[in-house]
Design an enzyme around this catalytic site. Structure first.
Site, PDB file in Angstrom:
ATOM      1  N   HIS A  31       9.345  -4.848   6.952  1.00 29.43           N
ATOM      2  CA  HIS A  31       8.665  -3.576   7.204  1.00 29.43           C
ATOM      3  C   HIS A  31       7.204  -3.920   7.480  1.00 29.43           C
ATOM      4  CE1 HIS A  31       7.959   0.780   6.881  1.00 29.43           C
ATOM      5  NE2 HIS A  31       6.765   0.391   6.454  1.00 29.43           N
ATOM      6  N   CYS A  73       9.907  -2.078  -1.697  1.00 23.15           N
ATOM      7  CA  CYS A  73       9.670  -0.711  -2.164  1.00 23.15           C
ATOM      8  C   CYS A  73       8.277  -0.601  -2.783  1.00 23.15           C
ATOM      9  CB  CYS A  73      10.722  -0.300  -3.185  1.00 23.15           C
ATOM     10  SG  CYS A  73      10.465   1.377  -3.837  1.00 23.15           S
TER      11      CYS A  73
END
Length: 317
Positions: free
Chosen positions: A186, A116
């Site tokens: 990611h 995040c």
């Protein structure tokens, strides 16, 4: 923490190990952890449309352990909600292992959010800042492994990449050596937002790992998912915004079919989904099938009954 069935029943339902899916040689289709959005109702919907594995929204482990209110509001499941991974934001191995023990009877595993990029998360020592703290990540994985002995209970991590990919490979190899079950990558750095995803970097990471790797980033259709799976050589793909816009994406639909919208209405009403969440999901789903004027009208609706009337009048739902 809420559940629609007895704990013993849930334990029986959770026996299947998600690792088996990754070893099948087939594309494993995963619903990403999404704050506010990947809750029980949405997970129920995407499972109807070929989603293989679902994650909860990110939950702060410290709050979850210390507060019954947080547990009740942040984690709800039922018998059909599997396989399920609970994602935690954590920077303390003991608190994370305590959180893992709490959810163990109700989930197939936990995931540590190491990706995040939001400022608040990184300021608290959560999220993407953890990719620069491999020893802490190892410690958290070890602690969960030591405290949760349930066979098949997975411990995974979701990361972003470094500018220097060697550091990312090193992080992943250390995590693998510590006992992490799989890694979701990611393909952007913590500083990147809308830049192209570095699928080549995900491929290199996969080539240096023995455990499953999931590719994540900018996947908007089943065709794109299959392409990313092929070019990265990974074991699965994880999708966030693509599923918000089209929860039937993994079943091959190019845009949200009316049946999916109807399914969402049924599921949301049955599970008591709060109005704001119910409405917001529909706004995402209907983005491609409504005109600008229709969007203005639909987005201004202020009650569940008004939404149902609108859908009935315009789409015969």
């Amino acid at each position: 923490m809420k559940s629609d069935c007895m704990q013993t029943t849930i334990c029986q339902e959770r026996k299947k190990d998600p690792i088996e899916m990754f070893h099948s040689g087939q594309l494993v289709k995963v619903c990403a952890p999404m704050v506010r959005y990947s809750k029980l109702a949405f997970r129920t919907l995407v499972r109807k449309y070929s989603c293989d594995l679902c994650y909860t929204p990110m939950i702060v482990a410290a709050d979850f352990v210390k507060s019954i209110k947080a547990r009740d509001s942040e984690f709800t499941t039922n018998q059909g909600d599997c396989p399920l991974i609970v994602q935690f934001a954590a920077n303390d191995a003991r608190l994370l292992s305590d959180a893992a023990r709490i959810v163990c009877p109700y989930a197939n595993g936990i995931d540590i959010n190491c990706g995040c990029p939001q400022r608040w998360a990184m300021a608290e020592g959560y999220g993407a800042c953890l990719i620069n703290k491999p020893e802490l990540v190892q410690d958290m994985v070890k602690q969960v492994r030591n405290q949760v002995e349930t066979p098949g209970f997975s411990v995974s991590i979701k990361i972003r990449i470094h500018d220097d990919l060697k550091r990312t490979v090193d992080l992943c190899q250390k995590a693998e050596a510590t006992g992490v079950s799989w890694i979701t990558v990611h393909g952007r750095t913590a500083e990147e937002r809308h830049q192209p995803v570095h699928y080549d970097s995900i491929k290199i990471i996969k080539e240096n790992m023995s455990i499953p790797v999931i590719a994540n980033g900018d996947i908007r259709s089943l065709k794109e998912a299959e392409n990313v799976w092929r070019i990265t050589g990974t074991d699965g793909v994880m999708v966030a915004r693509g599923l918000l816009a089209n929860p039937a994406m993994f079943a091959g639909y190019e845009e949200t079919p009316l049946k999916c919208i109807w399914d969402w209405v049924d599921i949301a009403l049955e599970l008591g989904t709060p109005y704001m969440c119910f409405h917001q999901h529909l706004m995402y789903m209907m983005e491609k099938i409504t005109s600008r004027q229709e969007k203005r009208v639909f987005n201004a609706l202020s009650s569940t009954s008004a939404i149902i009337d609108y859908l009935t009048d315009h789409y015969g739902i």
